[in-house]
Design a protein around this motif. Sequence first.
Motif, PDB file in Angstrom:
ATOM      1  N   GLY A 126     -14.261  -6.303  47.191  1.00  0.00           N
ATOM      2  CA  GLY A 126     -14.728  -4.950  46.387  1.00  0.00           C
ATOM      3  C   GLY A 126     -15.948  -4.173  47.173  1.00  0.00           C
ATOM      4  O   GLY A 126     -15.822  -2.988  47.261  1.00  0.00           O
ATOM      5  N   CYS A 127     -16.590  -5.009  47.748  1.00  0.00           N
ATOM      6  CA  CYS A 127     -17.502  -4.180  48.645  1.00  0.00           C
ATOM      7  C   CYS A 127     -17.014  -3.386  49.873  1.00  0.00           C
ATOM      8  O   CYS A 127     -17.171  -2.340  50.257  1.00  0.00           O
TER       9      CYS A 127
ATOM     10  N   PHE B 115     -13.306   3.398  50.820  1.00  0.00           N
ATOM     11  CA  PHE B 115     -13.141   4.516  49.935  1.00  0.00           C
ATOM     12  C   PHE B 115     -14.315   5.798  50.664  1.00  0.00           C
ATOM     13  O   PHE B 115     -13.984   6.884  50.959  1.00  0.00           O
ATOM     14  N   GLN B 116     -15.281   5.292  50.843  1.00  0.00           N
ATOM     15  CA  GLN B 116     -16.371   6.162  51.384  1.00  0.00           C
ATOM     16  C   GLN B 116     -16.084   6.537  52.809  1.00  0.00           C
ATOM     17  O   GLN B 116     -16.340   7.795  53.201  1.00  0.00           O
TER      18      GLN B 116
ATOM     19  N   TYR C 107      -9.586   2.393  45.372  1.00  0.00           N
ATOM     20  CA  TYR C 107     -11.024   2.194  45.020  1.00  0.00           C
ATOM     21  C   TYR C 107     -10.781   1.681  43.590  1.00  0.00           C
ATOM     22  O   TYR C 107     -11.350   0.579  43.019  1.00  0.00           O
ATOM     23  N   ARG C 108     -10.280   2.155  42.641  1.00  0.00           N
ATOM     24  CA  ARG C 108     -10.051   1.850  41.238  1.00  0.00           C
ATOM     25  C   ARG C 108      -9.400   0.160  41.359  1.00  0.00           C
ATOM     26  O   ARG C 108     -10.016  -0.660  40.679  1.00  0.00           O
TER      27      ARG C 108
ATOM     28  N   THR D 111     -15.134  -0.484  48.503  1.00  0.00           N
ATOM     29  CA  THR D 111     -15.927   0.562  48.150  1.00  0.00           C
ATOM     30  C   THR D 111     -16.298   1.407  49.850  1.00  0.00           C
ATOM     31  O   THR D 111     -16.268   2.557  49.594  1.00  0.00           O
ATOM     32  N   ARG D 112     -16.632   0.732  50.610  1.00  0.00           N
ATOM     33  CA  ARG D 112     -16.718   1.100  51.974  1.00  0.00           C
ATOM     34  C   ARG D 112     -15.675   1.904  52.459  1.00  0.00           C
ATOM     35  O   ARG D 112     -15.797   2.853  53.168  1.00  0.00           O
TER      36      ARG D 112
ATOM     37  N   SER E 137      -6.989   7.148  48.118  1.00  0.00           N
ATOM     38  CA  SER E 137      -8.419   6.354  48.116  1.00  0.00           C
ATOM     39  C   SER E 137      -8.923   6.178  46.905  1.00  0.00           C
ATOM     40  O   SER E 137      -9.504   5.260  46.529  1.00  0.00           O
ATOM     41  N   LYS E 138      -8.684   7.031  45.741  1.00  0.00           N
ATOM     42  CA  LYS E 138      -9.354   7.050  44.471  1.00  0.00           C
ATOM     43  C   LYS E 138      -8.397   5.744  43.782  1.00  0.00           C
ATOM     44  O   LYS E 138      -9.076   4.985  42.902  1.00  0.00           O
TER      45      LYS E 138
ATOM     46  N   THR F  61     -11.435  -2.706  43.230  1.00  0.00           N
ATOM     47  CA  THR F  61     -12.695  -3.091  42.487  1.00  0.00           C
ATOM     48  C   THR F  61     -12.526  -3.558  41.233  1.00  0.00           C
ATOM     49  O   THR F  61     -13.248  -4.315  40.944  1.00  0.00           O
TER      50      THR F  61
END
Length: 140
Positions: A30-31, A37-38, A56-57, A34-35, A52-53, A60
Amino acid sequence: MNRKLRRLAPLMTEEAKATASIHELSYDFGCRITRLFQYITEDAEYKEYIQSKQIYRSGTSIGANVRESKHAQSEADFLSKMSIAYKEADETDYWLNLLHDNGYLDDKQFESLENDITRILKILTSIVKTVRIKLGMEKS
């Protein structure tokens, strides 16, 4: 190591992953998501916002459902949470492949993330199958 690869690097070493619980693995993943996605929405040469959304969804959500399973009210509730985590992991694998095949992830980034999601899928498959057998929903 350049900034792009460092940002997507796992928090856990491969040695640690070999003995890690599904809780630890899904949190680490998940970490990383998150990175990712950023990176894809802020730092990449070609920014991407839709896929990317989605990743991310789903990426995570794996750890969130695994975490919820710790407080399951019954074996059936535990099975439900782990089954949802499996479905989210499978969806995340789809988005990883799509991002890679469309040039948003290079081979090295993809292979590292793909190895992690494959490990998570195998563990979740085993957990779901074991609980289904225990509940008499499946034969061993």
